[in-house]
Write a protein that holds these residues in place. Structure first.
Motif, mmCIF file in Angstrom:
data_model
loop_
_atom_site.group_PDB
_atom_site.id
_atom_site.type_symbol
_atom_site.label_atom_id
_atom_site.label_comp_id
_atom_site.label_asym_id
_atom_site.label_seq_id
_atom_site.Cartn_x
_atom_site.Cartn_y
_atom_site.Cartn_z
ATOM 1 N N ILE A 283 0.826 -1.203 0.000
ATOM 2 C CA ILE A 283 0.000 0.000 0.000
ATOM 3 C C ILE A 283 0.863 1.257 0.000
ATOM 4 N N PHE A 284 2.016 1.187 0.658
ATOM 5 C CA PHE A 284 2.926 2.327 0.677
ATOM 6 C C PHE A 284 3.613 2.483 -0.687
ATOM 7 N N VAL A 285 3.886 1.363 -1.337
ATOM 8 C CA VAL A 285 4.486 1.390 -2.674
ATOM 9 C C VAL A 285 3.506 2.006 -3.674
ATOM 10 N N PHE A 286 2.250 1.544 -3.640
ATOM 11 C CA PHE A 286 1.234 2.066 -4.561
ATOM 12 C C PHE A 286 1.005 3.557 -4.340
ATOM 13 N N GLN A 287 1.022 3.965 -3.081
ATOM 14 C CA GLN A 287 0.820 5.377 -2.784
ATOM 15 C C GLN A 287 1.931 6.228 -3.385
ATOM 16 N N GLN A 288 3.179 5.775 -3.218
ATOM 17 C CA GLN A 288 4.303 6.532 -3.753
ATOM 18 C C GLN A 288 4.294 6.556 -5.275
#
Length: 205
Positions: A186-191
């Motif tokens: 989820i942090f990867v997709f957000q970035q």
């Protein structure tokens, strides 16, 4: 007359920040403090081996709550007023935030089981839905104040917060307990989304 009544933004913001901060602090209480007798009997390494799911749950939920809180801080700048509708949605959002320490402890205690993590994901889906609903209202009311790509990025984050946990909740029935290791995505997709919308914004400026 009452349907046009508005609440003081400053007080609601202060209360909302307090709920986020209390929820993120309460997470540490889900980590069991080892007794001296258990340390003597098992040793430090074995004792902490039993505790690693609790530390994983604490770290995951700490970062997730921080992510949601940051998202709220970003879009709440555009909130013009809190009428009854906004107040109700904000209250439901805080309900799901306040439940997170419990759902975190629940899924940590049943780390290898499907049900507890499904409940945890459901908690975050509900939180995401309340924030997305509030965001849509905010964007509709303040559309002249928000740049096109900023609004698109906020909607991307709002939908990501719902769809990611909904998909993970479904996957928990098929790939448990390995589903927990997908959470950092989820942090990867957000970035990636942030990079994409920043790039689009600059290319059209």
């Amino acid at each position: 007359m009452l349907k046009h009544y508005t609440f003081q933004k400053e007080r609601i913001f202060s209360f909302t920040d307090a709920v986020f901060s209390i929820a993120i602090t309460l997470l540490v209480l889900e980590i069991s403090i080892p007794t001296f007798s258990s340390l003597k009997e098992r040793g430090i390494e074995l004792t902490f081996q039993y505790l690693y799911p609790e530390f994983i749950g604490f770290f995951i939920s700490f970062m997730v709550i921080a992510l949601y809180w940051k998202f709220y801080l970003i879009y709440s700048r555009y909130i013009q007023n809190f009428d009854n509708k906004m107040f109700t949605i904000n209250t439901l959002m805080l309900l799901s935030v306040a439940l997170l320490p419990f759902s975190t402890g629940f899924f940590v205690q049943g780390f290898d089981y499907v049900g507890p993590f499904t409940f945890y994901c459901g908690n975050l889906v509900f939180l995401g839905l309340t924030m997305l609903t509030q965001l849509i209202i905010v964007l509709k009311r303040a559309k002249l104040q928000i740049a096109k790509y900023d609004a698109s990025y906020l909607l991307f984050r709002g939908w990501l917060a719902v769809l990611f946990w909904a998909i993970l909740m479904v996957l928990s029935f098929f790939i448990s307990p390995y589903d927990k290791f997908l959470i950092p995505l989820i942090f990867v997709f957000q970035q990636l989304g942030k990079w994409y919308f920043n790039h689009k914004s600059k290319s059209h400026s």
